[in-house]
Motif scaffolding. Structure first.
Motif, PDB file in Angstrom:
ATOM      1  N   ALA A  22      -9.372  18.112  21.146  1.00 31.28           N
ATOM      2  CA  ALA A  22     -10.637  17.743  20.506  1.00 31.28           C
ATOM      3  C   ALA A  22     -11.800  18.556  21.073  1.00 31.28           C
ATOM      4  N   ILE A  23     -11.828  18.716  22.373  1.00 38.15           N
ATOM      5  CA  ILE A  23     -12.909  19.481  23.013  1.00 38.15           C
ATOM      6  C   ILE A  23     -12.844  20.954  22.616  1.00 38.15           C
ATOM      7  N   VAL A  24     -11.659  21.543  22.715  1.00 34.45           N
ATOM      8  CA  VAL A  24     -11.498  22.966  22.390  1.00 34.45           C
ATOM      9  C   VAL A  24     -11.822  23.219  20.918  1.00 34.45           C
ATOM     10  N   ASN A  25     -11.257  22.402  20.040  1.00 34.21           N
ATOM     11  CA  ASN A  25     -11.531  22.590  18.613  1.00 34.21           C
ATOM     12  C   ASN A  25     -12.964  22.233  18.260  1.00 34.21           C
ATOM     13  N   GLY A  26     -13.524  21.238  18.918  1.00 33.34           N
ATOM     14  CA  GLY A  26     -14.913  20.883  18.678  1.00 33.34           C
ATOM     15  C   GLY A  26     -15.847  22.040  18.980  1.00 33.34           C
TER      16      GLY A  26
ATOM     17  N   ILE B 171      -4.421  11.544   7.049  1.00 29.39           N
ATOM     18  CA  ILE B 171      -5.360  11.721   5.930  1.00 29.39           C
ATOM     19  C   ILE B 171      -6.313  10.532   5.832  1.00 29.39           C
ATOM     20  N   THR B 172      -5.758   9.346   5.970  1.00 30.84           N
ATOM     21  CA  THR B 172      -6.587   8.137   5.876  1.00 30.84           C
ATOM     22  C   THR B 172      -7.610   8.089   6.998  1.00 30.84           C
ATOM     23  N   ILE B 173      -7.171   8.354   8.207  1.00 37.83           N
ATOM     24  CA  ILE B 173      -8.082   8.345   9.357  1.00 37.83           C
ATOM     25  C   ILE B 173      -9.160   9.415   9.191  1.00 37.83           C
ATOM     26  N   TYR B 174      -8.744  10.612   8.826  1.00 36.88           N
ATOM     27  CA  TYR B 174      -9.664  11.741   8.681  1.00 36.88           C
ATOM     28  C   TYR B 174     -10.785  11.422   7.691  1.00 36.88           C
ATOM     29  N   PHE B 175     -10.415  10.988   6.504  1.00 34.71           N
ATOM     30  CA  PHE B 175     -11.434  10.760   5.493  1.00 34.71           C
ATOM     31  C   PHE B 175     -12.187   9.454   5.709  1.00 34.71           C
TER      32      PHE B 175
ATOM     33  N   LEU C 180     -19.048   9.021   8.928  1.00 31.64           N
ATOM     34  CA  LEU C 180     -19.906   9.927   9.696  1.00 31.64           C
ATOM     35  C   LEU C 180     -20.931  10.634   8.807  1.00 31.64           C
ATOM     36  N   PHE C 181     -20.474  11.077   7.643  1.00 34.02           N
ATOM     37  CA  PHE C 181     -21.349  11.828   6.737  1.00 34.02           C
ATOM     38  C   PHE C 181     -22.007  10.925   5.686  1.00 34.02           C
ATOM     39  N   LYS C 182     -21.765   9.635   5.783  1.00 34.19           N
ATOM     40  CA  LYS C 182     -22.356   8.650   4.863  1.00 34.19           C
ATOM     41  C   LYS C 182     -22.088   9.010   3.396  1.00 34.19           C
ATOM     42  N   LEU C 183     -20.801   9.278   3.085  1.00 32.42           N
ATOM     43  CA  LEU C 183     -20.409   9.665   1.720  1.00 32.42           C
ATOM     44  C   LEU C 183     -19.953   8.465   0.924  1.00 32.42           C
TER      45      LEU C 183
ATOM     46  N   LEU D  51     -16.226  15.060  13.959  1.00 27.57           N
ATOM     47  CA  LEU D  51     -15.239  14.531  13.015  1.00 27.57           C
ATOM     48  C   LEU D  51     -13.840  15.021  13.363  1.00 27.57           C
ATOM     49  N   ILE D  52     -13.697  16.316  13.548  1.00 24.59           N
ATOM     50  CA  ILE D  52     -12.378  16.881  13.850  1.00 24.59           C
ATOM     51  C   ILE D  52     -11.893  16.379  15.208  1.00 24.59           C
ATOM     52  N   GLY D  53     -12.780  16.332  16.184  1.00 21.43           N
ATOM     53  CA  GLY D  53     -12.402  15.839  17.506  1.00 21.43           C
ATOM     54  C   GLY D  53     -11.946  14.389  17.474  1.00 21.43           C
TER      55      GLY D  53
END
Length: 148
Positions: free
Chosen positions: A68-72, A135-139, A145-148, A88-90
């Motif tokens: 998470a840190i490296v990709n963040g 997929i469920t967790i990601y979205f 986070l993005f208030k979509l 989000l990705i982290g």
């Protein structure tokens, strides 16, 4: 269909799906392989369930936090200092890898408890469960986070 608004609002989200699914799937498969091997050579018994799961969760948290840190950092730099995308990705990596390790370590033991061959149920079931969960967790995180 539930997450079409997220795709439309932030097209970059789609590009991270393979990485998230593959990373968590690999973690779950690795965990399952270690547990199946341990059971095959009698290093792990059904009575070790909680000890094994606790160990795998700790490993998952260490690995996923590092990823998470490296990709963040990478995403923050490559995507115009978009901190929300990096977070989000982290967050998704930590959640999905931890869940995958939990599933990967517990499914083989559950299969053995049900008198099934752990090697036969592990890979396809882990992959399916982890992919759907990723997929469920990601979205879910993205829409929050993005208030979509």
């Amino acid at each position: 269909n539930k997450y079409e608004e997220a795709f439309a609002a932030i097209p970059a989200l789609v590009g991270f799906i393979p990485m998230l699914m593959d990373t968590s799937g690999n973690g779950g498969s690795q965990s399952a392989a270690l547990i199946i091997r341990g059971m095959a050579i009698d290093e792990i018994s059904l009575g070790d369930f909680f000890k094994v799961v606790w160990k795998e969760i700790r490993v998952a948290l260490m690995v996923s936090t590092t990823l998470a840190i490296v990709n963040g950092i990478r995403i923050y730099i490559m995507y115009g200092q978009n901190m929300k995308l990096a977070v989000l990705i982290g967050m998704t990596l930590v959640c999905t890898v931890s869940l995958a390790e939990l599933i990967g370590s517990s499914l083989p033991m559950l299969a053995k408890r049900l008198r099934l061959d752990p090697a036969l149920v592990a890979a396809p079931l882990i992959t399916t469960c982890v992919d759907a969960a990723a997929i469920t967790i990601y979205f879910s995180i993205a829409t929050s986070l993005f208030k979509l």
